[in-house]
Design a protein around this motif. Structure first.
Motif, PDB file in Angstrom:
ATOM      1  N   PRO A 193       0.841  -1.204   0.000  1.00 36.24           N
ATOM      2  CA  PRO A 193       0.000   0.000   0.000  1.00 36.24           C
ATOM      3  C   PRO A 193       0.874   1.252   0.000  1.00 36.24           C
ATOM      4  N   GLU A 194       0.387   2.295  -0.623  1.00 31.94           N
ATOM      5  CA  GLU A 194       1.192   3.513  -0.727  1.00 31.94           C
ATOM      6  C   GLU A 194       1.655   4.051   0.632  1.00 31.94           C
ATOM      7  N   PRO A 195       0.795   4.093   1.662  1.00 28.02           N
ATOM      8  CA  PRO A 195       1.294   4.589   2.953  1.00 28.02           C
ATOM      9  C   PRO A 195       2.427   3.729   3.517  1.00 28.02           C
ATOM     10  N   ALA A 196       2.375   2.426   3.258  1.00 29.74           N
ATOM     11  CA  ALA A 196       3.459   1.548   3.711  1.00 29.74           C
ATOM     12  C   ALA A 196       4.748   1.859   2.955  1.00 29.74           C
ATOM     13  N   GLN A 197       4.635   2.118   1.645  1.00 29.82           N
ATOM     14  CA  GLN A 197       5.817   2.518   0.876  1.00 29.82           C
ATOM     15  C   GLN A 197       6.413   3.801   1.437  1.00 29.82           C
ATOM     16  N   ALA A 198       5.536   4.755   1.782  1.00 32.11           N
ATOM     17  CA  ALA A 198       6.022   6.029   2.323  1.00 32.11           C
ATOM     18  C   ALA A 198       6.720   5.819   3.657  1.00 32.11           C
ATOM     19  N   ALA A 199       6.114   5.027   4.540  1.00 35.17           N
ATOM     20  CA  ALA A 199       6.714   4.784   5.860  1.00 35.17           C
ATOM     21  C   ALA A 199       8.075   4.119   5.720  1.00 35.17           C
ATOM     22  N   GLU A 200       8.159   3.131   4.834  1.00 39.21           N
ATOM     23  CA  GLU A 200       9.444   2.460   4.613  1.00 39.21           C
ATOM     24  C   GLU A 200      10.485   3.453   4.120  1.00 39.21           C
ATOM     25  N   HIS A 201      10.088   4.317   3.185  1.00 38.03           N
ATOM     26  CA  HIS A 201      11.018   5.302   2.639  1.00 38.03           C
ATOM     27  C   HIS A 201      11.539   6.235   3.722  1.00 38.03           C
ATOM     28  N   PHE A 202      10.644   6.742   4.575  1.00 39.00           N
ATOM     29  CA  PHE A 202      11.057   7.695   5.608  1.00 39.00           C
ATOM     30  C   PHE A 202      11.997   7.041   6.619  1.00 39.00           C
ATOM     31  N   VAL A 203      11.752   5.777   6.939  1.00 44.32           N
ATOM     32  CA  VAL A 203      12.654   5.088   7.865  1.00 44.32           C
ATOM     33  C   VAL A 203      14.016   4.883   7.218  1.00 44.32           C
ATOM     34  N   ARG A 204      14.029   4.459   5.976  1.00 45.37           N
ATOM     35  CA  ARG A 204      15.321   4.304   5.273  1.00 45.37           C
ATOM     36  C   ARG A 204      16.106   5.614   5.305  1.00 45.37           C
ATOM     37  N   ALA A 205      15.419   6.709   5.014  1.00 48.64           N
ATOM     38  CA  ALA A 205      16.093   8.007   4.995  1.00 48.64           C
ATOM     39  C   ALA A 205      16.594   8.399   6.376  1.00 48.64           C
ATOM     40  N   GLN A 206      15.827   8.071   7.411  1.00 52.58           N
ATOM     41  CA  GLN A 206      16.196   8.459   8.768  1.00 52.58           C
ATOM     42  C   GLN A 206      17.405   7.694   9.282  1.00 52.58           C
ATOM     43  N   VAL A 207      17.439   6.387   9.040  1.00 50.63           N
ATOM     44  CA  VAL A 207      18.487   5.557   9.648  1.00 50.63           C
ATOM     45  C   VAL A 207      19.554   5.127   8.656  1.00 50.63           C
ATOM     46  N   GLY A 208      19.385   5.463   7.380  1.00 52.09           N
ATOM     47  CA  GLY A 208      20.392   5.109   6.387  1.00 52.09           C
ATOM     48  C   GLY A 208      20.411   3.634   6.026  1.00 52.09           C
TER      49      GLY A 208
END
Length: 299
Positions: free
Chosen positions: A217-232
């Motif tokens: 789902p799009e919100p799940a894609q967004a959440a995954e993206h933000f976590v990747r960006a936050q923790v590298g």
């Protein structure tokens, strides 16, 4: 209203002005790629003959069909290449087979592919398959930007690269899909695409131009993206969405190795909408909160 078939309706869609965030197709978890030199109809389900029957049967079974062809080398006689694959979760896979006759596709267990089970239709294919959308009859932008990109990537990464039909998100052309994981990139030029491919060969993603992972789902894609960006965390399999709840804002729990994060995301309208005549999704997501959960919350 007919679907616009011109880049004039989506000015600037290749300039990097629009976020590609969380825009991978949500419906594709399993795949059937069929080599077909063209011409391609506007919609793959309109294809005539036995291949059209297979395409429609795949869609009915819940398998996403894609027509594929080599950039600049469009063989019109057998054998034709076929791939079946599954891109959801941790157990992703591809099988490949060359067909002397399209009728051989009748042997493919589409229900197994849709369920993520290897159909034993062909050989296990361990190398990445890279799809560049060049479907000009669907949207002129895809041919104008996708065809040169397919040629460029073929020169560098042949034989992994194929041109393909519509992958979703014409407004983000040129689009790239990396299988078997179903990783989507958009708004690509040659340099950005090469970086994405090289990262994928190393089992990683590049956040710039990353649209997301198909089937989520799009919100799940967004959440995954933000976590990747936050923790590298850039490993393809390093990050996973454990749960998604809510109806906007959404709350996701995202796992990165031994840690879990609570992420609140909310939908919004993209800063640079396509315009009134564009039927593509113009939404995007913003992060409202991203919190590392403590050990007690993991129990």
């Amino acid at each position: 209203m007919p679907r616009p078939n011109s880049c004039d309706h989506c000015p600037g869609s290749h300039t990097g002005e629009r976020s590609c965030l969380a825009s991978a197709t949500t419906k594709a978890r399993s795949w059937l790629l069929i080599e077909h030199p063209g011409p391609w109809p506007e919609r793959v389900e309109w294809l005539d003959g036995p291949l059209g029957d297979v395409v429609r049967a795949a869609e009915e079974a819940g398998v996403r069909p894609q027509l594929i062809r080599r950039a600049g080398r469009r063989r019109a006689t057998p054998p034709f290449q076929v791939y079946a694959g599954f891109s959801a979760g941790d157990d992703v896979w591809l099988e490949s087979r060359e067909l002397a006759d399209p009728a051989e596709l009748g042997e493919l267990d589409l229900a197994a592919v849709a369920a993520g089970r290897r159909p034993r239709f062909g050989e296990v294919h361990s190398d990445p398959v890279l799809l560049v959308c060049t479907h000009g009859r669907r949207n002129a932008c895809c041919a104008r930007t996708g065809a040169p990109l397919a040629r460029d990537l073929t020169a560098r990464f042949d034989p992994h690269v194929w041109e393909t039909t519509h992958v979703g998100g014409d407004r983000y052309a040129a689009n790239l899909v990396c299988l078997p994981h179903g990783i989507y990139y958009g708004d690509l030029g040659g340099t950005e695409a090469a970086q994405a491919v090289e990262a994928y060969f190393q089992g990683a993603v590049v956040l710039d131009r990353l649209r997301g992972r198909a089937g989520l789902p799009e919100p799940a894609q967004a959440a995954e993206h933000f976590v990747r960006a936050q923790v590298g965390a850039l490993g393809v399999d390093e990050v996973g969405v454990v749960s998604l709840t809510g109806t906007d804002p959404y709350e996701a729990v995202v796992q990165v190795q031994g840690s879990r994060y609570r992420v609140i995301v909310e939908s919004t309208v993209a800063a640079h909408p396509c315009g009134p005549d564009c039927q593509e999704n113009v939404g995007t997501y913003i992060v409202r909160d991203l919190t590392l959960l403590n050990e007690a919350a993991l129990v």
